[in-house]
Scaffold this motif. Structure first.
Motif, PDB file in Angstrom:
ATOM      1  N   GLN A   2       0.819  -1.205   0.000  1.00 38.43           N
ATOM      2  CA  GLN A   2       0.000   0.000   0.000  1.00 38.43           C
ATOM      3  C   GLN A   2       0.852   1.254   0.000  1.00 38.43           C
ATOM      4  OE1 GLN A   2      -3.809   0.200   1.873  1.00 38.43           O
ATOM      5  NE2 GLN A   2      -3.627  -1.866   2.665  1.00 38.43           N
ATOM      6  N   LEU A   3       2.066   1.177   0.538  1.00 37.45           N
ATOM      7  CA  LEU A   3       2.968   2.323   0.479  1.00 37.45           C
ATOM      8  C   LEU A   3       3.439   2.565  -0.950  1.00 37.45           C
ATOM      9  CD1 LEU A   3       4.527   4.473   2.131  1.00 37.45           C
ATOM     10  CD2 LEU A   3       6.414   2.825   2.279  1.00 37.45           C
ATOM     11  N   LEU A   4       3.635   1.482  -1.704  1.00 38.42           N
ATOM     12  CA  LEU A   4       4.159   1.589  -3.061  1.00 38.42           C
ATOM     13  C   LEU A   4       3.088   1.815  -4.117  1.00 38.42           C
ATOM     14  CD1 LEU A   4       6.731  -1.373  -2.968  1.00 38.42           C
ATOM     15  CD2 LEU A   4       7.218   1.067  -2.663  1.00 38.42           C
ATOM     16  N   VAL A   5       1.845   1.524  -3.785  1.00 37.20           N
ATOM     17  CA  VAL A   5       0.808   1.486  -4.811  1.00 37.20           C
ATOM     18  C   VAL A   5       0.571   2.849  -5.457  1.00 37.20           C
ATOM     19  CG1 VAL A   5      -1.141   1.877  -3.233  1.00 37.20           C
ATOM     20  CG2 VAL A   5      -1.486   0.594  -5.347  1.00 37.20           C
ATOM     21  N   GLY A   6       0.706   3.932  -4.694  1.00 40.59           N
ATOM     22  CA  GLY A   6       0.488   5.248  -5.277  1.00 40.59           C
ATOM     23  C   GLY A   6       1.459   5.551  -6.396  1.00 40.59           C
ATOM     24  N   ARG A  46       4.566  11.336 -14.975  1.00 42.91           N
ATOM     25  CA  ARG A  46       4.917  10.217 -14.117  1.00 42.91           C
ATOM     26  C   ARG A  46       5.962  10.678 -13.104  1.00 42.91           C
ATOM     27  NH1 ARG A  46       5.276   5.090 -18.354  1.00 42.91           N
ATOM     28  NH2 ARG A  46       3.109   5.226 -19.043  1.00 42.91           N
ATOM     29  N   PRO A  47       5.555  10.895 -11.847  1.00 37.37           N
ATOM     30  CA  PRO A  47       6.482  11.431 -10.856  1.00 37.37           C
ATOM     31  C   PRO A  47       7.659  10.494 -10.617  1.00 37.37           C
ATOM     32  CG  PRO A  47       4.209  11.556 -10.086  1.00 37.37           C
ATOM     33  CD  PRO A  47       4.205  10.701 -11.298  1.00 37.37           C
ATOM     34  N   SER A  48       8.803  11.097 -10.330  1.00 38.82           N
ATOM     35  CA  SER A  48       9.991  10.325  -9.977  1.00 38.82           C
ATOM     36  C   SER A  48       9.879   9.839  -8.545  1.00 38.82           C
ATOM     37  CB  SER A  48      11.239  11.193 -10.136  1.00 38.82           C
ATOM     38  OG  SER A  48      11.200  12.261  -9.202  1.00 38.82           O
ATOM     39  N   LEU A  49      10.837   8.979  -8.136  1.00 40.08           N
ATOM     40  CA  LEU A  49      10.848   8.498  -6.750  1.00 40.08           C
ATOM     41  C   LEU A  49      10.958   9.666  -5.784  1.00 40.08           C
ATOM     42  CD1 LEU A  49      11.034   6.248  -4.635  1.00 40.08           C
ATOM     43  CD2 LEU A  49      13.501   6.135  -5.070  1.00 40.08           C
ATOM     44  N   LYS A  50      11.785  10.650  -6.133  1.00 41.89           N
ATOM     45  CA  LYS A  50      11.949  11.822  -5.270  1.00 41.89           C
ATOM     46  C   LYS A  50      10.632  12.577  -5.121  1.00 41.89           C
ATOM     47  CE  LYS A  50      14.764  15.995  -4.730  1.00 41.89           C
ATOM     48  NZ  LYS A  50      15.856  16.821  -5.314  1.00 41.89           N
ATOM     49  N   GLU A  51       9.895  12.709  -6.217  1.00 42.93           N
ATOM     50  CA  GLU A  51       8.611  13.405  -6.162  1.00 42.93           C
ATOM     51  C   GLU A  51       7.593  12.615  -5.352  1.00 42.93           C
ATOM     52  OE1 GLU A  51       8.280  15.904 -10.304  1.00 42.93           O
ATOM     53  OE2 GLU A  51       8.222  13.718 -10.437  1.00 42.93           O
ATOM     54  N   ASN A  52       7.624  11.283  -5.480  1.00 41.90           N
ATOM     55  CA  ASN A  52       6.708  10.460  -4.698  1.00 41.90           C
ATOM     56  C   ASN A  52       6.994  10.587  -3.207  1.00 41.90           C
ATOM     57  OD1 ASN A  52       5.137   9.374  -6.772  1.00 41.90           O
ATOM     58  ND2 ASN A  52       6.625   7.764  -7.210  1.00 41.90           N
ATOM     59  N   LEU A  53       8.277  10.578  -2.852  1.00 40.94           N
ATOM     60  CA  LEU A  53       8.639  10.734  -1.446  1.00 40.94           C
ATOM     61  C   LEU A  53       8.204  12.099  -0.924  1.00 40.94           C
ATOM     62  CD1 LEU A  53      12.213   9.115  -1.400  1.00 40.94           C
ATOM     63  CD2 LEU A  53      10.078   8.151  -0.508  1.00 40.94           C
ATOM     64  N   ALA A  54       8.316  13.112  -1.780  1.00 43.10           N
ATOM     65  CA  ALA A  54       7.880  14.459  -1.387  1.00 43.10           C
ATOM     66  C   ALA A  54       6.373  14.482  -1.128  1.00 43.10           C
ATOM     67  CB  ALA A  54       8.258  15.467  -2.459  1.00 43.10           C
ATOM     68  N   SER A  58      -7.557  14.045   2.153  1.00 37.46           N
ATOM     69  CA  SER A  58      -6.682  15.128   2.596  1.00 37.46           C
ATOM     70  C   SER A  58      -6.006  15.812   1.412  1.00 37.46           C
ATOM     71  CB  SER A  58      -5.611  14.589   3.557  1.00 37.46           C
ATOM     72  OG  SER A  58      -6.197  14.057   4.709  1.00 37.46           O
ATOM     73  N   ILE A  59      -5.592  15.006   0.412  1.00 33.49           N
ATOM     74  CA  ILE A  59      -5.024  15.557  -0.819  1.00 33.49           C
ATOM     75  C   ILE A  59      -5.783  14.899  -1.959  1.00 33.49           C
ATOM     76  CG2 ILE A  59      -2.972  15.816  -2.244  1.00 33.49           C
ATOM     77  CD1 ILE A  59      -1.266  15.756   0.186  1.00 33.49           C
ATOM     78  N   THR A  60      -6.789  15.591  -2.462  1.00 31.80           N
ATOM     79  CA  THR A  60      -7.718  14.972  -3.406  1.00 31.80           C
ATOM     80  C   THR A  60      -7.051  14.560  -4.714  1.00 31.80           C
ATOM     81  OG1 THR A  60      -8.314  17.196  -4.167  1.00 31.80           O
ATOM     82  CG2 THR A  60      -9.700  16.208  -2.475  1.00 31.80           C
ATOM     83  N   SER A  61      -5.971  15.250  -5.098  1.00 30.42           N
ATOM     84  CA  SER A  61      -5.316  14.920  -6.362  1.00 30.42           C
ATOM     85  C   SER A  61      -4.450  13.671  -6.259  1.00 30.42           C
ATOM     86  CB  SER A  61      -4.443  16.100  -6.823  1.00 30.42           C
ATOM     87  OG  SER A  61      -3.429  16.366  -5.869  1.00 30.42           O
ATOM     88  N   GLN A  62      -4.194  13.203  -5.034  1.00 29.12           N
ATOM     89  CA  GLN A  62      -3.353  12.021  -4.828  1.00 29.12           C
ATOM     90  C   GLN A  62      -4.052  11.047  -3.871  1.00 29.12           C
ATOM     91  OE1 GLN A  62      -0.632  11.098  -6.343  1.00 29.12           O
ATOM     92  NE2 GLN A  62      -0.388  12.965  -7.551  1.00 29.12           N
ATOM     93  N   SER A  63      -5.306  10.721  -4.179  1.00 28.89           N
ATOM     94  CA  SER A  63      -6.072   9.863  -3.282  1.00 28.89           C
ATOM     95  C   SER A  63      -5.479   8.470  -3.176  1.00 28.89           C
ATOM     96  CB  SER A  63      -7.527   9.778  -3.749  1.00 28.89           C
ATOM     97  OG  SER A  63      -7.608   9.324  -5.082  1.00 28.89           O
ATOM     98  N   SER A  64      -4.901   7.958  -4.274  1.00 30.16           N
ATOM     99  CA  SER A  64      -4.312   6.616  -4.217  1.00 30.16           C
ATOM    100  C   SER A  64      -3.099   6.589  -3.294  1.00 30.16           C
ATOM    101  CB  SER A  64      -3.922   6.150  -5.621  1.00 30.16           C
ATOM    102  OG  SER A  64      -2.935   6.993  -6.173  1.00 30.16           O
ATOM    103  N   MET A  65      -2.300   7.666  -3.280  1.00 33.85           N
ATOM    104  CA  MET A  65      -1.136   7.726  -2.401  1.00 33.85           C
ATOM    105  C   MET A  65      -1.565   7.895  -0.946  1.00 33.85           C
ATOM    106  SD  MET A  65       1.807   9.720  -4.548  1.00 33.85           S
ATOM    107  CE  MET A  65       3.073   8.838  -3.641  1.00 33.85           C
ATOM    108  N   ALA A  66      -2.608   8.689  -0.720  1.00 33.19           N
ATOM    109  CA  ALA A  66      -3.126   8.848   0.636  1.00 33.19           C
ATOM    110  C   ALA A  66      -3.661   7.522   1.165  1.00 33.19           C
ATOM    111  CB  ALA A  66      -4.220   9.916   0.655  1.00 33.19           C
ATOM    112  N   ALA A  67      -4.401   6.797   0.316  1.00 35.24           N
ATOM    113  CA  ALA A  67      -4.928   5.492   0.709  1.00 35.24           C
ATOM    114  C   ALA A  67      -3.795   4.511   0.983  1.00 35.24           C
ATOM    115  CB  ALA A  67      -5.837   4.938  -0.392  1.00 35.24           C
ATOM    116  N   GLY A  68      -2.765   4.556   0.136  1.00 34.15           N
ATOM    117  CA  GLY A  68      -1.632   3.652   0.316  1.00 34.15           C
ATOM    118  C   GLY A  68      -0.861   3.927   1.585  1.00 34.15           C
TER     119      GLY A  68
END
Length: 393
Positions: free
Chosen positions: A56-60, A188-196, A326-336
């Motif tokens: 779930q952490l990686l799925v976003g 497609r965000p990079s790993l750095k962008e995903n961590l941010a 909380s962040i509607t544009s990144q709901s999959s990352m929030a869920a993950g």
């Protein structure tokens, strides 16, 4: 959002709860058949939770690169293949490897079911629809141990995994029908962008509060589920009685989930959460008192826990909706990220359970009450801060 799509999301959300709970009543028997300690066989549960957490952490980030459709298919393939490996080898190594693959696939299915719901229905409607998913999960949790117990007694524990293999195959076909081919952003965000993005979520007080509260309440459930097969191993009625009593827990969860859909039509998310938490902490207190003062029995163990899970059924849909939105544009990352925090904590506590059960079983119930008390405190503290300016005005 169409009824057929909601039905699909419900079936997706049910896959992992069935897979993880269907093996529970067979764990003591598997340990005896493989002639291994219960702490080793407990890894089949805690590693599943760890894999769920990591997945779930990686799925976003995976969704951002592959889109919902390809990500869901990838998860279901891992889930199905892992089920075949777990049941096919008949040893501890195959079981653990398969459970990890199951967990990774189940993580994608669970996370995307919630994200697709919030994306498709919006925050307010999703809080109502989420209750139906919670009810479906409760049904799957109720029937899974019973099915697992019967299959284990009649055909052996390895055949239990056939259920998950069939689930994975059917859901893969449904995914091809219901999930759009391109449902992700072009960038497609990079790993750095995903961590941010994860750091942004963790800095958000709303996400942090609801995710932590949801995690603490979930820990109560994981602690109970991972300890109850061993606590009840000598109870009258054996493995079949455990399966039937487990249904009461899931029915309570299902009723709570249904009630949440009604409450969220008239109350704010915070008020619904507060009601659910109040019921859960009462159940946790009764569980602690009954286990300290009354004779051990299925009744004294399961009925107070029904109250805990009834309250959780009310609070969880609102907690999850508020955190994911909380962040509607990144709901999959929030869920993950929310799922990662919840499941990693559950895995850590679950793996400690054999030590607690073997040394001080009553500590299990102190732990449940403590976690529930912290969940109530975290939510009320945040709620009072958010409503204070309004009251002052």
């Amino acid at each position: 959002m169409s009824n057929s799509l909601i039905s699909y999301l419900i079936l997706i959300a049910m896959s992992s709860p069935i897979a993880i709970n269907i093996l529970l009543p067979a764990l003591p028997n598997i340990a005896k058949q493989l002639d291994i300690d219960i702490s080793l066989i407990q890894l089949s549960y805690s590693l599943y939770l760890c894999a769920l957490a990591l997945g779930q952490l990686l799925v976003g980030g995976i969704v951002n690169h592959l889109g919902y459709r390809k990500t869901m298919i990838l998860g279901l393939v891992s889930f199905t293949l892992g089920s075949a490996i777990a049941g096919g080898f008949g040893n501890l190594e195959g079981l653990l490897i398969g459970r990890i693959m199951q967990g990774l696939g189940g993580a994608i299915a669970m996370s995307l079911a919630r994200a697709l719901l919030v994306d498709g229905a919006g925050k307010e409607q999703a809080s109502q629809k989420m209750g139906y998913i919670i009810m479906a999960i409760a049904i799957s949790q109720s029937i899974a141990p019973l099915i697992g117990g019967f299959i284990n007694n009649a055909l052996g524990w390895q055949i239990i995994f056939v259920v998950s293999i069939l689930q994975g195959a059917i859901l893969t076909l449904l995914t091809l029908k219901f999930v759009p081919r391109r449902a992700h952003q072009k960038h497609r965000p990079s790993l750095k962008e995903n961590l941010a993005l994860y750091r942004q979520l963790l800095k958000d007080s709303n996400f942090r509060t609801y995710a932590i509260a949801n995690t603490l309440v979930a820990i109560c459930f994981y602690v109970f589920v991972s300890s109850s097969p061993y606590i009840t191993d000598g109870y009258e009625g054996g493995i079949h009685a455990y399966g039937y009593w487990f249904i009461s827990i899931s029915i309570a969860f299902m009723v709570g989930g249904y009630l949440s859909t009604l409450l969220n039509k008239h109350l704010t998310l915070d008020k619904t959460i507060a009601i659910g938490n109040a019921i859960s902490i009462l159940g946790a207190l009764l569980l602690l008192v009954t286990q300290l003062l009354l004779e051990s029995s299925y009744t004294a163990l399961f009925l107070p826990m029904c109250l805990v899970t009834f309250g959780r059924g009310i609070s969880q849909p609102s907690n999850q909706t508020a955190a994911i939105a909380s962040i509607t544009s990144q709901s999959s990352m929030a869920a993950g990220l929310m799922g990662f925090l919840q499941l990693l904590s559950g895995a850590i506590f679950a793996q400690c359970i054999p030590l607690i059960v073997n040394s001080t079983p009553k500590l299990v119930f102190f732990l449940i009450f403590t976690c529930m008390s912290l969940a109530v405190w975290v939510h009320l503290r945040h709620w009072s801060k958010t409503t204070q300016p309004t009251e002052n005005n």
